[in-house]
Write a protein that holds these residues in place. Structure first.
Motif, mmCIF file in Angstrom:
data_model
loop_
_atom_site.group_PDB
_atom_site.id
_atom_site.type_symbol
_atom_site.label_atom_id
_atom_site.label_comp_id
_atom_site.label_asym_id
_atom_site.label_seq_id
_atom_site.Cartn_x
_atom_site.Cartn_y
_atom_site.Cartn_z
ATOM 1 N N GLY A 19 0.789 -1.219 0.023
ATOM 2 C CA GLY A 19 0.035 0.226 0.106
ATOM 3 C C GLY A 19 0.954 1.242 0.120
ATOM 4 N N GLU A 37 -3.778 -0.204 9.482
ATOM 5 C CA GLU A 37 -4.763 -0.166 8.148
ATOM 6 C C GLU A 37 -3.787 0.210 6.965
ATOM 7 O OE1 GLU A 37 -8.234 2.818 6.544
ATOM 8 O OE2 GLU A 37 -8.497 2.100 8.622
ATOM 9 N N THR A 38 -4.105 -0.496 5.735
ATOM 10 C CA THR A 38 -3.267 -0.073 4.692
ATOM 11 C C THR A 38 -3.819 0.786 3.914
ATOM 12 O OG1 THR A 38 -2.404 -2.465 4.742
ATOM 13 C CG2 THR A 38 -2.185 -1.252 2.745
ATOM 14 N N ARG A 39 -3.055 1.938 3.556
ATOM 15 C CA ARG A 39 -3.634 3.039 2.749
ATOM 16 C C ARG A 39 -3.561 2.350 1.055
ATOM 17 N NH1 ARG A 39 -4.920 8.184 2.598
ATOM 18 N NH2 ARG A 39 -4.182 9.287 0.773
ATOM 19 N N ASP A 40 -4.693 2.654 0.199
ATOM 20 C CA ASP A 40 -4.840 2.296 -0.835
ATOM 21 C C ASP A 40 -3.682 2.753 -1.830
ATOM 22 O OD1 ASP A 40 -5.698 1.608 -3.594
ATOM 23 O OD2 ASP A 40 -7.594 1.078 -2.977
ATOM 24 N N GLU A 41 -2.914 2.266 -2.659
ATOM 25 C CA GLU A 41 -1.973 2.804 -3.641
ATOM 26 C C GLU A 41 -2.547 3.905 -4.458
ATOM 27 O OE1 GLU A 41 1.111 0.465 -5.230
ATOM 28 O OE2 GLU A 41 1.316 -0.694 -3.592
ATOM 29 N N LYS A 42 -3.880 3.630 -4.733
ATOM 30 C CA LYS A 42 -4.614 4.589 -5.570
ATOM 31 C C LYS A 42 -4.796 6.053 -4.958
ATOM 32 C CE LYS A 42 -7.011 0.809 -7.937
ATOM 33 N NZ LYS A 42 -8.257 0.161 -7.789
ATOM 34 N N GLU A 43 -4.778 6.008 -3.809
ATOM 35 C CA GLU A 43 -4.980 7.368 -2.942
ATOM 36 C C GLU A 43 -3.853 7.880 -3.037
ATOM 37 O OE1 GLU A 43 -7.016 6.632 0.749
ATOM 38 O OE2 GLU A 43 -8.204 5.096 0.032
#
Length: 171
Positions: A19, A37-43
């Motif tokens: 992420g 919590e893993t942050r979405d790479e798209k964000e």
């Protein structure tokens, strides 16, 4: 810039990110013993906006195993037991790993700071339910280790046993 330094730490250690880079209040991040919590790479990555926040990245557990094997020269001696913490706090990058030491049959917390000279171990804490041994060089950092609700910042010694050791902000 600190996010780039955090990415460089991962590359240099051979640790694989999962992420994007996220942020969290330092005290909450350090107290969390579970997986963040893993942050979405798209964000995309975010960077800490205040001195009380950390920028962190979750890492792939097997890549930490490879790091431990390469760093300590004996495959499988240390096996991760808790999600590691890889973070930037006030423009310095840190990695903390909790593992079981199969050679000495105890749990271990290993903390590193990354400097212009490379990786430096700042804390090594071995612990069982009957005894905790430590070798700490946390002076010059905002951290201490916490064992049985007591904070220790530097030195080499022994104290009572415990089932958990944490890296925390020094009081």
């Amino acid at each position: 810039m600190s996010n780039q330094n955090l990415r460089n730490l991962l590359i240099g250690a051979g640790v694989v990110a999962v992420g994007a880079i996220g942020t969290k209040v330092a005290t909450d991040y350090l107290r969390n013993r579970g997986k963040e919590e893993t942050r979405d790479e798209k964000e995309g990555d975010v960077e800490a906006q205040s001195p009380q926040e950390v920028s962190y990245v979750n890492v792939e557990q097997n890549s930490v195993q490879q790091f431990l094997d390469a760093s300590f020269g004996k495959a499988g001696r240390y096996v991760p037991t808790r999600p590691p913490k890889v973070f930037d706090y006030q423009n310095k990058q840190y990695m903390v790993i909790w593992a079981h030491d199969n050679e000495q049959n105890k749990d271990q917390m290993l903390a590193f700071v990354y400097t212009g000279k490379g990786r430096e171990m700042i804390a090594s804490v071995g612990y069982t339910s009957s005894k905790t041994d430590y070798n700490l060089e946390l002076d010059g950092t905002p951290f201490a280790i916490e064992v049985n609700n007591n904070q220790i910042k530097s030195g080499k010694g022994e104290t009572g046993g415990t089932n958990e050791v944490d890296l925390v902000l020094a009081a």
